[in-house]
Design a protein around this motif. Structure first.
Motif, PDB file in Angstrom:
ATOM      1  N   PHE A  29       0.692  -1.346   0.078  1.00 54.35           N
ATOM      2  CA  PHE A  29      -0.196   0.003   0.137  1.00 54.35           C
ATOM      3  C   PHE A  29       0.821   1.240  -0.064  1.00 54.35           C
ATOM      4  N   PHE A  30       2.209   1.170   0.816  1.00 56.95           N
ATOM      5  CA  PHE A  30       2.832   2.347   0.978  1.00 56.95           C
ATOM      6  C   PHE A  30       3.337   2.620  -0.424  1.00 56.95           C
ATOM      7  N   VAL A  31       3.962   1.604  -1.267  1.00 52.51           N
ATOM      8  CA  VAL A  31       4.520   1.868  -2.672  1.00 52.51           C
ATOM      9  C   VAL A  31       3.650   2.185  -3.593  1.00 52.51           C
ATOM     10  N   TRP A  32       2.406   1.912  -3.383  1.00 58.68           N
ATOM     11  CA  TRP A  32       0.970   2.343  -4.353  1.00 58.68           C
ATOM     12  C   TRP A  32       0.785   3.868  -4.074  1.00 58.68           C
ATOM     13  N   ARG A  33       0.971   4.190  -2.895  1.00 60.41           N
ATOM     14  CA  ARG A  33       0.726   5.745  -2.533  1.00 60.41           C
ATOM     15  C   ARG A  33       1.861   6.426  -2.949  1.00 60.41           C
ATOM     16  N   GLY A  34       3.028   5.754  -3.064  1.00 57.93           N
ATOM     17  CA  GLY A  34       3.993   6.540  -3.683  1.00 57.93           C
ATOM     18  C   GLY A  34       4.881   7.364  -2.138  1.00 57.93           C
ATOM     19  N   LEU A  35       4.726   6.580  -1.189  1.00 56.86           N
ATOM     20  CA  LEU A  35       5.389   7.289   0.093  1.00 56.86           C
ATOM     21  C   LEU A  35       6.846   7.007  -0.102  1.00 56.86           C
ATOM     22  N   LEU A  36       7.290   8.054   0.227  1.00 55.95           N
ATOM     23  CA  LEU A  36       9.030   8.067   0.097  1.00 55.95           C
ATOM     24  C   LEU A  36       9.755   7.186   1.157  1.00 55.95           C
ATOM     25  N   GLY A  37       9.023   7.180   2.209  1.00 55.27           N
ATOM     26  CA  GLY A  37       9.651   6.388   3.489  1.00 55.27           C
ATOM     27  C   GLY A  37       9.369   4.789   3.506  1.00 55.27           C
ATOM     28  N   TRP A  38       8.816   4.458   2.326  1.00 55.58           N
ATOM     29  CA  TRP A  38       8.533   2.974   2.578  1.00 55.58           C
ATOM     30  C   TRP A  38       9.515   2.161   2.521  1.00 55.58           C
ATOM     31  N   PRO A  39      10.833   2.447   2.231  1.00 53.25           N
ATOM     32  CA  PRO A  39      12.257   1.569   2.318  1.00 53.25           C
ATOM     33  C   PRO A  39      12.507   1.520   3.994  1.00 53.25           C
ATOM     34  N   SER A  40      12.195   2.761   4.544  1.00 56.55           N
ATOM     35  CA  SER A  40      12.578   2.791   6.193  1.00 56.55           C
ATOM     36  C   SER A  40      11.386   1.781   6.740  1.00 56.55           C
ATOM     37  N   ARG A  41      10.382   2.137   6.512  1.00 55.49           N
ATOM     38  CA  ARG A  41       9.324   1.031   6.850  1.00 55.49           C
ATOM     39  C   ARG A  41       9.469  -0.152   6.873  1.00 55.49           C
ATOM     40  N   ALA A  42       9.878  -0.615   5.712  1.00 60.61           N
ATOM     41  CA  ALA A  42      10.328  -2.049   5.257  1.00 60.61           C
ATOM     42  C   ALA A  42      11.203  -2.635   6.192  1.00 60.61           C
ATOM     43  N   ALA A  43      12.231  -1.702   6.375  1.00 67.90           N
ATOM     44  CA  ALA A  43      13.296  -2.333   7.257  1.00 67.90           C
ATOM     45  C   ALA A  43      13.115  -2.439   8.508  1.00 67.90           C
ATOM     46  N   GLY A  44      11.919  -1.379   9.225  1.00 62.77           N
ATOM     47  CA  GLY A  44      11.769  -1.684  10.631  1.00 62.77           C
ATOM     48  C   GLY A  44      10.835  -2.588  10.820  1.00 62.77           C
ATOM     49  N   LEU A  45      10.002  -2.859   9.818  1.00 61.87           N
ATOM     50  CA  LEU A  45       8.959  -4.262   9.940  1.00 61.87           C
ATOM     51  C   LEU A  45       9.903  -5.600  10.065  1.00 61.87           C
ATOM     52  N   VAL A  46      10.921  -5.651   8.984  1.00 62.99           N
ATOM     53  CA  VAL A  46      11.867  -6.659   8.999  1.00 62.99           C
ATOM     54  C   VAL A  46      12.616  -6.852  10.578  1.00 62.99           C
ATOM     55  N   LEU A  47      13.044  -5.789  11.062  1.00 60.18           N
ATOM     56  CA  LEU A  47      13.666  -5.857  12.178  1.00 60.18           C
ATOM     57  C   LEU A  47      12.739  -6.105  13.441  1.00 60.18           C
ATOM     58  N   LEU A  48      11.500  -5.896  13.276  1.00 61.59           N
ATOM     59  CA  LEU A  48      10.463  -6.179  14.179  1.00 61.59           C
ATOM     60  C   LEU A  48      10.380  -7.667  14.413  1.00 61.59           C
ATOM     61  N   LEU A  49       9.915  -8.031  13.107  1.00 62.88           N
ATOM     62  CA  LEU A  49       9.727  -9.479  12.778  1.00 62.88           C
ATOM     63  C   LEU A  49      10.939 -10.475  13.217  1.00 62.88           C
ATOM     64  N   ALA A  50      12.209  -9.936  13.058  1.00 60.99           N
ATOM     65  CA  ALA A  50      13.408 -10.552  13.439  1.00 60.99           C
ATOM     66  C   ALA A  50      13.331 -10.648  15.090  1.00 60.99           C
ATOM     67  N   ALA A  51      12.898  -9.483  15.747  1.00 63.81           N
ATOM     68  CA  ALA A  51      13.148  -9.359  17.070  1.00 63.81           C
ATOM     69  C   ALA A  51      12.106 -10.341  17.445  1.00 63.81           C
ATOM     70  N   LEU A  52      10.865 -10.691  17.032  1.00 59.20           N
ATOM     71  CA  LEU A  52       9.908 -11.521  17.658  1.00 59.20           C
ATOM     72  C   LEU A  52      10.550 -12.717  17.542  1.00 59.20           C
ATOM     73  N   LEU A  53      11.462 -13.160  16.389  1.00 59.80           N
ATOM     74  CA  LEU A  53      12.236 -14.716  16.233  1.00 59.80           C
ATOM     75  C   LEU A  53      13.067 -14.676  17.353  1.00 59.80           C
ATOM     76  N   ASN A  54      13.542 -13.805  17.921  1.00 56.94           N
ATOM     77  CA  ASN A  54      14.597 -13.731  19.132  1.00 56.94           C
ATOM     78  C   ASN A  54      15.873 -14.651  18.860  1.00 56.94           C
ATOM     79  N   PRO A  55      16.437 -14.547  17.860  1.00 58.53           N
ATOM     80  CA  PRO A  55      17.619 -15.066  17.625  1.00 58.53           C
ATOM     81  C   PRO A  55      18.686 -14.953  18.595  1.00 58.53           C
ATOM     82  N   SER A  56      19.423 -16.169  18.753  1.00 61.12           N
ATOM     83  CA  SER A  56      20.373 -16.212  19.826  1.00 61.12           C
ATOM     84  C   SER A  56      21.632 -16.964  19.265  1.00 61.12           C
ATOM     85  N   VAL A  57      22.774 -16.842  19.818  1.00 58.12           N
ATOM     86  CA  VAL A  57      24.279 -17.447  19.147  1.00 58.12           C
ATOM     87  C   VAL A  57      24.154 -18.558  20.535  1.00 58.12           C
TER      88      VAL A  57
END
Length: 692
Positions: A29-57
């Motif tokens: 939807f963000f891309v369709w509306r032409g919002l310039l901040g969609w890459p930052s939003r996408a990166a934030g959502l990916v980090l959020l999903l990764a945080a929910l997966l709780n990766p550990s070493v």
């Protein structure tokens, strides 16, 4: 230390997957509306999903484990043949030395003996049992030290269904020039009828590298009950039918032996023992009654009650001196075939019984002479004497006097008495155990003839201690004299009765030469690996029954054992055999043989070392087979799935097994850093879109 990334989701995966789908739709939807901040939003959502997966070493502290080489060492009886034991020892030492060159490798050795109940070498079972006791992830190879003669290798389809943890190799003891000769008894009946031929099937086989000097024939020695050997020349490799005629009832021990050939591996399989139970088709008895009396029917009933007895009863109903005017035509329908019975067919009878018979001219002197010769040829005569035996018409005053064991004194003892077993009779198998105590609870007899012993043994006594039952051997035959005609009182139960039936049965069997009733004998019976040795004798302290019994074991070693007297005339001992096979027992002039298990145990049936038996097992793992005489191959490491053997080497697979000693878990990215990154991306997207 080994590190790996693991995930421990903070929410159920289904919710995270749903959040990812919603995020993807929102980004579209963000891309369709032409919002310039969609890459930052996408990166934030990916980090959020990764945080929910709780990766550990995850960090693991691991300790490497050594590889295991399993060695199965065959120490069954066949490994004692020739130099195989020494070969096996040298092979084990050399194998240890060469396996020591493999890094991080330890040995696990298992010794395999003979199987239970002569089941042979259970190599496959021992292999499976050893593998089950070890961690399979550490087994890098298996080596079998054996002669190749295993007896439990399953069919190929079973081997193909097994998953082996490592390559299997075999090092075979023995030499390629080994050869052996064995005796195979393929048809062995358990019983046979006395006097009729029994057919046995036997074959002499050669195995291995047979020398060219060995001819097509071999000598076969046949012995019955330890008697003299009969020698036959038999073709090698061909099954022969051998007729054998049993001479006596009871157990007949037949021994077949092939002499040891020069250079063959062992003579343990050159002998076969067959134990055949001899049974009589019919016991043919001729009963001769001198005159009708109460005991005559008792004899007849006793003999007719046994279905295995064929009885011919010859009785004199009308003596020649009786003159009462009855016409001869009314006295008898047919003439009794005395000539046929007492001259032509006398040898067809196993036992002749004279019951109160006296000389009246009915049986001519030639007939009685023929009966005496019948005894000397191996026949048996039982004389039950009545008052006639003490008269001038006694059978003693005929040709039979030469074979009778006692002579009448002409005195008739007509007084009550209880039969007694003599001291010698307590040792003799015919009367042993009949009498309980010094004064048996037997019925009284009322009459007996006084006799004077000439030969043989007095087993029972009567009135005034006079001999009552006398037994004797006459050349090949046997004679018994019962000096009374009142044995029938026992059968009728008079005064309590007595063991007439058992006494008559034992007498008949003794006269038929049954081995179980021999008074001088050495016998042995086997139960599992234990044998019972029994020596019967009528002698006293001076007899050879006090000598030790010499036991010759299957391997030729000898041992002595002393017997202990268990009852009068009976000496016994128990012996535990170390090996299965044929044991020979001798004591003085007496000898016998007994087999613990088969004469040739399974370990010695096929003795030539061969790769044919274990080859399917080894080939299923791409392993190798070598002969110890050619040396032990080198040991080298290989990759799993590759050929595990080659020219001069055995291959072993490094398993790289380990054990984890400690585990630590560290978050892949700190939570505060994720929070800062996500917040920065969201704020950055908002600022960029706000400037526009």
């Amino acid at each position: 230390m080994t590190q790996s990334i693991i995930f421990d989701p903070l929410l159920p995966l289904s919710l995270i997957y749903a959040g990812a789908l919603i995020s993807l739709i929102a980004l579209g939807f963000f891309v369709w509306r032409g919002l310039l901040g969609w890459p930052s939003r996408a990166a934030g959502l990916v980090l959020l999903l990764a945080a929910l997966l709780n990766p550990s070493v995850q960090s693991e502290d691991r300790q490497a484990l050594s590889d295991i080489v399993l060695i199965i060492r065959d120490k069954s009886a066949s490994q004692s043949i020739g130099e195989r034991t020494a070969q096996n020892d040298r092979a084990l030492i050399e194998l240890r030395r060469k396996l020591a060159t493999l890094p991080n490798t330890e040995l696990h050795e298992v010794e395999l003996g003979d199987g239970a109940a002569d089941s042979g070498t259970a190599l496959f079972a021992a292999l499976n049992e050893a593998i089950a006791e070890l961690p399979q992830a550490r087994i890098s190879g298996i080596v079998l030290l054996t002669d190749g003669q295993a007896h439990d290798i399953p069919p190929q389809e079973v081997l193909d269904g097994n998953t082996w943890p490592a390559p299997i190799h075999a090092a075979l003891s023995g030499y390629q020039t080994d050869w052996d000769r064995r005796l195979v008894l393929s048809k062995a009946p358990g019983f046979g009828i006395i006097g009729e031929p029994v057919t046995l099937a036997i074959k002499v086989e050669d195995q291995g590298a047979v020398p060219a000097t060995e001819g097509p024939l071999a000598k076969l020695l046949v012995s019955v009950d330890g008697g003299p050997d009969q020698v036959f020349d038999v073709p090698i490799g061909k099954e022969l039918d051998i007729p054998l005629t049993l001479s006596h009832g009871g157990m007949n021990v037949v021994e077949f032996t092939v002499p040891t050939a020069e250079g063959e591996l062992t003579d343990r399989n050159n002998t076969a023992i067959l134990q055949i139970n001899g049974v009589r088709d019919r016991l043919r008895v001729l009963l001769v009654s001198g005159e009708p009396h109460p005991g005559e029917r008792t004899w007849r009933n006793l003999l007719k009650s046994d279905s295995s007895v064929d009885l011919v009863h010859f009785t004199i109903l009308r003596p020649p001196e009786k003159q009462d005017g009855v016409p001869v035509s009314e006295l008898s329908l047919i003439a009794f075939p005395t000539r046929e019975l007492f001259l032509e067919k006398i040898d067809d009878f196993d036992l002749i019984i004279f019951d109160r018979y006296k000389r009246r001219g009915i049986l001519p002197a030639a007939y009685l002479e023929n009966i005496a010769n019948y005894v000397r040829r191996g026949g048996a005569v039982l004389l039950a004497a009545g008052p006639d035996f003490a008269s001038v018409e006694s059978l003693y005053f005929s040709a039979l006097s030469d074979v009778l064991p006692a002579a009448p004194t002409a005195r008739l003892i007509e007084q009550e008495f209880r039969p007694q077993v003599t001291e010698l009779g307590q040792k003799h198998p015919v009367t042993e155990g009949l009498q309980n105590g010094d004064t048996p609870d037997w019925g009284r007899w009322l009459r007996m003839v006084e006799v004077g012993p000439k030969a043989g043994h007095t087993l029972m006594s009567g009135g005034d201690g006079s001999p009552l039952l006398q037994l004797d051997r006459v050349q090949e035959g046997r004679v018994a004299l019962l000096a009374s005609d009142h044995a029938w009182l026992w059968h009728r139960g008079f005064d309590g009765g007595g063991p007439q039936l058992e006494l008559l049965r034992r007498l008949a069997h003794w006269m038929m030469k049954e081995p179980e009733l021999e008074e001088e004998a050495l016998r042995a019976t086997a139960a599992g690996t234990e044998m019972t040795i029994v020596r019967r004798t009528l002698g006293g302290e001076e007899s050879d029954a006090n000598l030790p019994v010499i036991i010759t074991k299957p391997d030729g070693a000898t041992e002595q054992i002393n017997l202990s007297q268990t009852q009068p005339g009976r000496f016994e001992a128990q012996y535990e055999g170390e090996d299965l096979g044929l044991y020979r027992l001798t004591q003085g002039d007496h000898a016998t043989v007994v087999a613990l298990g088969p004469a040739a145990p399974r370990e010695f049936i096929e003795t030539v070392g061969t790769a044919d038996v274990v080859a399917p097992l080894v080939n299923s793992t791409r392993g190798g087979i070598v002969r110890v005489e050619n040396g032990i191959p080198d040991a080298r490491t290989i990759r799993a799935g590759r050929n595990a053997a080659g020219a001069g080497w055995f291959g072993f697979v490094p398993r790289e097994a380990y054990v984890t000693t400690g585990i630590s878990v560290t978050p892949f990215v700190p939570a505060w850093l994720l929070f800062v990154l996500i917040s920065g991306l969201v704020v950055g997207a908002w600022l960029r879109e706000g400037r526009r």
